[in-house]
Design a protein around this motif. Structure first.
Motif, mmCIF file in Angstrom:
data_model
loop_
_atom_site.group_PDB
_atom_site.id
_atom_site.type_symbol
_atom_site.label_atom_id
_atom_site.label_comp_id
_atom_site.label_asym_id
_atom_site.label_seq_id
_atom_site.Cartn_x
_atom_site.Cartn_y
_atom_site.Cartn_z
ATOM 1 N N TYR A 248 0.826 -1.208 0.000
ATOM 2 C CA TYR A 248 0.000 0.000 0.000
ATOM 3 C C TYR A 248 0.859 1.257 0.000
ATOM 4 O O TYR A 248 0.639 2.197 -0.778
ATOM 5 C CB TYR A 248 -0.925 -0.009 1.221
ATOM 6 C CG TYR A 248 -2.036 1.006 1.159
ATOM 7 C CD1 TYR A 248 -3.239 0.706 0.531
ATOM 8 C CD2 TYR A 248 -1.884 2.271 1.729
ATOM 9 C CE1 TYR A 248 -4.270 1.630 0.476
ATOM 10 C CE2 TYR A 248 -2.909 3.206 1.668
ATOM 11 C CZ TYR A 248 -4.096 2.877 1.036
ATOM 12 O OH TYR A 248 -5.106 3.804 0.974
ATOM 13 N N ILE A 249 1.862 1.273 0.892
ATOM 14 C CA ILE A 249 2.750 2.434 0.976
ATOM 15 C C ILE A 249 3.577 2.576 -0.294
ATOM 16 O O ILE A 249 3.808 3.685 -0.791
ATOM 17 C CB ILE A 249 3.663 2.312 2.213
ATOM 18 C CG1 ILE A 249 2.815 2.405 3.491
ATOM 19 C CG2 ILE A 249 4.737 3.394 2.211
ATOM 20 C CD1 ILE A 249 3.587 2.111 4.759
ATOM 21 N N LYS A 250 3.998 1.457 -0.856
ATOM 22 C CA LYS A 250 4.818 1.490 -2.072
ATOM 23 C C LYS A 250 4.054 2.127 -3.229
ATOM 24 O O LYS A 250 4.619 2.889 -4.016
ATOM 25 C CB LYS A 250 5.239 0.070 -2.436
ATOM 26 C CG LYS A 250 6.111 -0.020 -3.679
ATOM 27 C CD LYS A 250 6.484 -1.466 -3.957
ATOM 28 C CE LYS A 250 7.325 -1.584 -5.224
ATOM 29 N NZ LYS A 250 7.684 -3.004 -5.494
ATOM 30 N N TYR A 251 2.765 1.844 -3.332
ATOM 31 C CA TYR A 251 1.963 2.394 -4.425
ATOM 32 C C TYR A 251 1.788 3.903 -4.326
ATOM 33 O O TYR A 251 1.424 4.551 -5.310
ATOM 34 C CB TYR A 251 0.596 1.717 -4.476
ATOM 35 C CG TYR A 251 0.648 0.285 -4.938
ATOM 36 C CD1 TYR A 251 1.599 -0.139 -5.853
ATOM 37 C CD2 TYR A 251 -0.247 -0.657 -4.441
ATOM 38 C CE1 TYR A 251 1.665 -1.462 -6.264
ATOM 39 C CE2 TYR A 251 -0.202 -1.982 -4.853
ATOM 40 C CZ TYR A 251 0.751 -2.378 -5.763
ATOM 41 O OH TYR A 251 0.817 -3.674 -6.174
ATOM 42 N N TYR A 252 2.018 4.458 -3.145
ATOM 43 C CA TYR A 252 1.919 5.910 -2.971
ATOM 44 C C TYR A 252 3.286 6.573 -2.866
ATOM 45 O O TYR A 252 3.374 7.756 -2.548
ATOM 46 C CB TYR A 252 1.078 6.244 -1.729
ATOM 47 C CG TYR A 252 -0.394 6.012 -1.945
ATOM 48 C CD1 TYR A 252 -1.191 6.976 -2.552
ATOM 49 C CD2 TYR A 252 -0.987 4.816 -1.579
ATOM 50 C CE1 TYR A 252 -2.532 6.769 -2.767
ATOM 51 C CE2 TYR A 252 -2.338 4.592 -1.795
ATOM 52 C CZ TYR A 252 -3.107 5.568 -2.385
ATOM 53 O OH TYR A 252 -4.441 5.351 -2.610
ATOM 54 N N SER A 253 4.327 5.819 -3.130
ATOM 55 C CA SER A 253 5.676 6.375 -3.064
ATOM 56 C C SER A 253 5.964 7.207 -4.308
ATOM 57 O O SER A 253 5.388 7.002 -5.373
ATOM 58 C CB SER A 253 6.714 5.255 -2.952
ATOM 59 O OG SER A 253 6.770 4.510 -4.163
ATOM 60 N N GLY A 254 6.880 8.174 -4.164
ATOM 61 C CA GLY A 254 7.273 8.982 -5.306
ATOM 62 C C GLY A 254 7.911 8.169 -6.400
ATOM 63 O O GLY A 254 7.727 8.459 -7.588
ATOM 64 N N LEU A 257 4.955 6.567 -8.301
ATOM 65 C CA LEU A 257 4.064 7.521 -8.969
ATOM 66 C C LEU A 257 4.760 8.283 -10.088
ATOM 67 O O LEU A 257 4.154 8.547 -11.135
ATOM 68 C CB LEU A 257 3.499 8.505 -7.947
ATOM 69 C CG LEU A 257 2.517 7.938 -6.923
ATOM 70 C CD1 LEU A 257 2.120 9.013 -5.924
ATOM 71 C CD2 LEU A 257 1.284 7.367 -7.601
ATOM 72 N N LEU A 283 -1.547 17.430 -7.097
ATOM 73 C CA LEU A 283 -1.771 16.331 -6.170
ATOM 74 C C LEU A 283 -1.654 16.805 -4.723
ATOM 75 O O LEU A 283 -2.491 16.469 -3.873
ATOM 76 C CB LEU A 283 -0.770 15.205 -6.451
ATOM 77 C CG LEU A 283 -0.849 13.969 -5.551
ATOM 78 C CD1 LEU A 283 -2.197 13.282 -5.712
ATOM 79 C CD2 LEU A 283 0.274 12.994 -5.889
ATOM 80 N N LEU A 287 -4.610 16.969 -1.896
ATOM 81 C CA LEU A 287 -4.513 16.307 -0.587
ATOM 82 C C LEU A 287 -4.741 17.293 0.549
ATOM 83 O O LEU A 287 -5.358 16.967 1.561
ATOM 84 C CB LEU A 287 -3.122 15.653 -0.453
ATOM 85 C CG LEU A 287 -2.849 14.420 -1.326
ATOM 86 C CD1 LEU A 287 -1.404 13.984 -1.197
ATOM 87 C CD2 LEU A 287 -3.793 13.287 -0.937
#
Length: 290
Positions: A248-254, A257, A283, A287
């Protein structure tokens, strides 16, 4: 143009000529792609283009590519319906036209871009109060991509709840009917139709073979005589939660993305992630205001 594109084209030709896919199934709702039972909606779309232009790269790519172009228009219509401002709708459509993940999927014979087009149009016609057309588009989207069968019922349930609790519209029989149809059909396609559970068996973390192998390795590394430690720290629940948080965290990493972590490689452009860096200010602002 990759192996999945080839499978789509060959299955489309087989259906066109015999009514059966390459595994000898009559008009299937799924086709087996190395254990990943993929919905056949895109194949049926490709049947038409193969019938007209023959079996070639252009015919196979055309349905997804056309959907990618229409998705830009759909985003414009939807945004204009929500904000009532053409300049905002134009900006949204322009961003959709250049976002890397959309361009790559539209060029790569991907079912996801077709499913997204149908969902966006379905939501547009929902706000236009044309619930029959909304329901038809939602139902159609379920035959194109796995994840739609999970997020679409949740999305539309949220819409129904919003109109009930926030907008105070208690009489919404049409919305509830659409929701019931989407939920029931999603359940049938996943749990009843043969092949529906194929993707779940591949991606559901408690069934992940890597997690099971990791637990086995951890137990061996602890050595004998440490039963309590093993049961407390090296069990399926702990490792599944860790793997879920990691992904989950990896998918929101810079890196994912904006740079090099976009997967699989056939959808990946060197040094470009699923978004462009020019999207970052918007983005962050989004947020902040969310």
């Amino acid at each position: 143009f990759h192996i999945d594109s080839v499978r789509v084209g060959n299955n489309a030709r087989a259906l066109l000529q015999t009514g059966k896919d390459l595994h000898n199934n009559y008009f299937p709702l799924y086709y087996d792609s190395a254990g990943d039972f993929r919905p056949t909606g895109l194949i049926y779309l490709t049947v038409l283009s193969v019938r007209i232009w023959g079996l070639n790269e252009f015919a196979v790519r055309l349905p997804a590519a056309t959907s990618g172009v229409l998705l830009v228009l759909a985003i414009y219509l939807f945004t204009n319906k929500i904000f009532k401002r053409r300049e905002i709708a134009t900006i949204a459509a322009l961003l959709m036209a250049i976002v890397p993940w959309q361009v790559n999927l539209a060029r790569s014979t991907s079912e996801a871009v077709v499913a997204l087009l149908l969902v966006v149009l379905g939501i547009y016609y929902h706000y236009d109060k044309r619930y029959l057309l909304c329901g038809l588009l939602f139902v159609s989207s379920l035959f194109f991509y796995h994840s739609v069968r999970l997020f679409l019922p949740l999305l539309y349930f949220g819409i129904v709840v919003y109109y009930w609790l926030v907008a105070k519209q208690l009489q919404q029989k049409s919305r509830i009917l659409v929701l019931i149809v989407v939920v029931v059909l999603s359940g049938l396609l996943i749990f009843v139709v043969p092949g529906g559970e194929g993707r779940i068996n591949q991606t559901f973390l408690p069934l992940n073979s890597n997690i099971q192998h990791k637990i086995f390795t951890q137990i061996q590394e602890e050595g004998s005589g440490k039963v309590l430690v093993v049961r407390a720290f090296h069990n399926k629940v702990v490792n599944t939660m860790y793997e879920f948080a990691h992904q989950y965290i990896k998918y929101y990493s810079g890196e994912f993305l904006f740079f090099n972590e976009g997967k699989p490689l056939r959808y990946h452009t060197n040094d470009i992630g699923v978004l462009l860096l020019i999207f970052l200010p918007g983005l962050l602002i989004g947020l902040y205001w969310a």
